[in-house]
Scaffold this motif. Structure first.
Motif, PDB file in Angstrom:
ATOM      1  N   MET A 140      14.284  75.236  73.685  1.00  0.00           N
ATOM      2  CA  MET A 140      14.997  74.520  72.627  1.00  0.00           C
ATOM      3  C   MET A 140      14.931  73.012  72.840  1.00  0.00           C
ATOM      4  N   ILE A 141      15.110  72.569  74.086  1.00  0.00           N
ATOM      5  CA  ILE A 141      15.063  71.135  74.377  1.00  0.00           C
ATOM      6  C   ILE A 141      13.693  70.574  74.049  1.00  0.00           C
ATOM      7  N   GLU A 142      12.649  71.299  74.392  1.00  0.00           N
ATOM      8  CA  GLU A 142      11.284  70.809  74.216  1.00  0.00           C
ATOM      9  C   GLU A 142      10.815  70.879  72.768  1.00  0.00           C
ATOM     10  N   ASN A 143      11.482  71.667  71.934  1.00  0.00           N
ATOM     11  CA  ASN A 143      11.029  71.849  70.548  1.00  0.00           C
ATOM     12  C   ASN A 143      12.146  71.618  69.538  1.00  0.00           C
ATOM     13  N   TYR A 144      13.139  70.806  69.887  1.00  0.00           N
ATOM     14  CA  TYR A 144      14.335  70.719  69.045  1.00  0.00           C
ATOM     15  C   TYR A 144      14.016  70.195  67.643  1.00  0.00           C
ATOM     16  N   GLU A 145      13.044  69.282  67.523  1.00  0.00           N
ATOM     17  CA  GLU A 145      12.752  68.703  66.204  1.00  0.00           C
ATOM     18  C   GLU A 145      12.253  69.765  65.231  1.00  0.00           C
ATOM     19  N   ALA A 146      11.362  70.635  65.704  1.00  0.00           N
ATOM     20  CA  ALA A 146      10.814  71.674  64.831  1.00  0.00           C
ATOM     21  C   ALA A 146      11.847  72.743  64.507  1.00  0.00           C
ATOM     22  N   LEU A 147      12.748  73.023  65.448  1.00  0.00           N
ATOM     23  CA  LEU A 147      13.715  74.110  65.266  1.00  0.00           C
ATOM     24  C   LEU A 147      14.694  73.847  64.131  1.00  0.00           C
ATOM     25  N   PHE A 148      14.961  72.582  63.828  1.00  0.00           N
ATOM     26  CA  PHE A 148      15.976  72.260  62.825  1.00  0.00           C
ATOM     27  C   PHE A 148      15.360  71.805  61.503  1.00  0.00           C
ATOM     28  N   MET A 149      14.065  72.046  61.334  1.00  0.00           N
ATOM     29  CA  MET A 149      13.415  71.817  60.055  1.00  0.00           C
ATOM     30  C   MET A 149      13.356  73.133  59.283  1.00  0.00           C
ATOM     31  N   VAL A 150      13.492  73.045  57.962  1.00  0.00           N
ATOM     32  CA  VAL A 150      13.434  74.233  57.105  1.00  0.00           C
ATOM     33  C   VAL A 150      12.136  74.186  56.321  1.00  0.00           C
ATOM     34  N   PRO A 151      11.220  75.122  56.566  1.00  0.00           N
ATOM     35  CA  PRO A 151       9.911  75.089  55.894  1.00  0.00           C
ATOM     36  C   PRO A 151      10.023  75.424  54.414  1.00  0.00           C
TER      37      PRO A 151
END
Length: 476
Positions: A405-416
């Motif tokens: 989660m720390i390493e990919n936080y930006e992608a995790l909170f985007m809605v495609p």
């Protein structure tokens, strides 16, 4: 009317005929209603497409603690809180309640500030009248009386400020004042009307949806979490072992009590970064329900059983299931931890000076914060000792999940776009007017935030004009 124009392109037409192409957006930019529907869409996809080998439920906001834990906390709290004359506002409380307390405090502060401003404005408005009255008293009484008798219809207080224009008045809006609104204000009024759909669509909508706004909700992050993160981002990124070095228990206890009393705490440079770091960890540790919730504990752990290319997308769907306050707070925390991890290694500054890293890699941070963010209720101390080896394995899994989660936080909170498309389709079945409003808002947001879209649209309009001008059928 609202179906996508091109399959896979996720382009919609609004009622006005405007074309809106869906693009990936931060989850915080969605309206409250969209986020609620996104939970349902994510839940359905997890059930259909992800084999997590465990039951999945949508966590409830501010769920109550189990009795066993409540009794333990109450027994410990009675000893510590004998002399306490206040109700805690931050620590050991459900996250939604902490945010509600922060909001109530802010409203109180804003109200007091407005009252002080109104009082000072009133005093300032009376000063010219008072000075004028003094000057009149110094003049002869005969000239004063004659000037009064000659102008019987004039106001006795000519310097009293005139009533404020209707647009600047505070309070409710009268019905006849709607015609005085400009275009942007009428758009706001329309948004307010749509955000209260209980009257217009009470027969169509679910009871829950009637209470949800069509505008993005205020970022639901506790004041304590945001203040600690800001302080550490400003003063602690180069501090070696920022979360491992000990702190002053006395100073941390004092800060804790100030936040619990609802005091407007300002963390300044003189506050030790180690004290602030310890305060942040204590807040997360004392939450009655962990940030990633107990309901989703097994689901988060079981993402590690999936293929590597499937893990990130599944984590994203699970994050969509979190209550908005948990989701927003998690985003703020991971944003901060990601920044700390980027300063872990030694580097050289622009002027050639060697800068020592803080040594807090994403793995180290996940080891420290993981057990506070993701855990489940222990049944008993006996069970804990019997299953110590199994819990060690779970601890390793927790660390791995939080590190990802720390390493990919930006992608995790985007809605495609594909999930936004599903949300709009679900809303279209009950409220086409709501969908039209959301599409218009998305179009305006895109045009304001992305200059490339403006350029793209300008080039398209230019090409259309050129084709029309060069068409053989055009007469001159």
């Amino acid at each position: 009317m609202f179906s996508p124009l091109v399959q896979g392109d996720f382009t919609w037409n609004s009622m006005s005929g405007r074309s809106v192409r869906l693009r990936s957006v931060p989850i915080q930019s969605l309206s409250e209603l969209e986020r609620a529907r996104l939970q349902e869409v994510a839940f359905y996809q997890l059930q259909q497409d992800c084999d997590l080998s465990c039951p999945i439920t949508i966590p409830k906001d501010g769920q109550k603690r189990k009795k066993s834990l409540r009794k333990k906390l109450d027994s410990l709290g009675k000893e510590k809180n004998k002399d306490r004359e206040f109700i805690p506002q931050a620590f050991g409380m459900p996250l939604s309640q902490v945010i509600a307390n922060d909001r109530a405090y802010k409203l109180k502060q804003d109200s007091q500030r407005d009252e002080q401003k109104d009082a000072s404005d009133f005093v300032a408005s009376l000063l010219p009248f008072g000075n004028k009255r003094q000057n009149k008293e110094l003049s002869s009484s005969n000239s004063s009386l004659s000037s009064t008798s000659e102008t019987p219809n004039e106001s006795t207080s000519p310097n009293t400020p005139e009533p404020a224009p209707r647009a600047r008045r505070r309070g409710a809006m009268s019905v006849d004042s709607i015609t005085d609104l400009d275009d942007s204000q009428s758009r706001l009024l329309e948004a307010l009307q749509l955000s209260l759909p209980a009257e217009a669509h009470s027969k169509k909508e679910k009871a829950r949806d009637k209470k949800l706004s069509l505008n993005p909700i205020y970022r639901q992050v506790p004041r304590l979490v945001d203040s600690c993160c800001q302080h550490l981002e400003k003063h602690g990124l180069q501090t070696v072992g920022i979360f491992r070095v000990g702190s002053s228990k006395k100073r941390v206890r004092q800060l804790r009590e100030e936040f619990d009393r609802g005091v407007d705490v300002s963390l300044e440079e003189e506050h030790s970064v180690h004290d602030v770091a310890a305060l942040l960890k204590e807040f997360l540790r004392d939450m009655p329900d962990p940030l990633l919730t107990r309901e989703l504990y097994t689901a988060f752990i079981n993402t590690l059983l999936l293929e590597p290319e499937e893990q990130l997308g599944t984590l994203q769907l699970l994050i969509y299931l979190l209550p908005p306050c948990n989701c927003d707070t998690l985003h703020r925390l991971l944003q901060f931890l990601s920044m700390v991890a980027r300063h872990a290694n030694d580097n050289v500054s622009k002027d050639g000076q060697e800068v020592t890293g803080n040594k807090m890699t994403s793995l180290n941070l996940a080891t420290i914060f993981g057990p506070n963010l993701l855990h489940k209720q222990k049944s008993s101390d006996k069970e804990f000792s019997v299953q110590s080896s199994a819990r060690a394995e779970e601890s390793t899994a927790i660390i791995a999940v939080v590190q990802k989660m720390i390493e990919n936080y930006e992608a995790l909170f985007m809605v495609p776009p594909d999930l936004q498309n599903e949300v709009l389709i679900s809303l279209l079945e009950t409220d086409p007017d709501v969908v039209d409003y959301l599409l218009r808002r998305k179009a305006s947001q895109s045009s304001m935030t992305n200059p490339l879209i403006k350029l793209e649209r300008a080039l398209w309009e230019l090409s259309v004009s050129f084709l029309a001008f060069s068409s053989p059928s055009r007469s001159f």
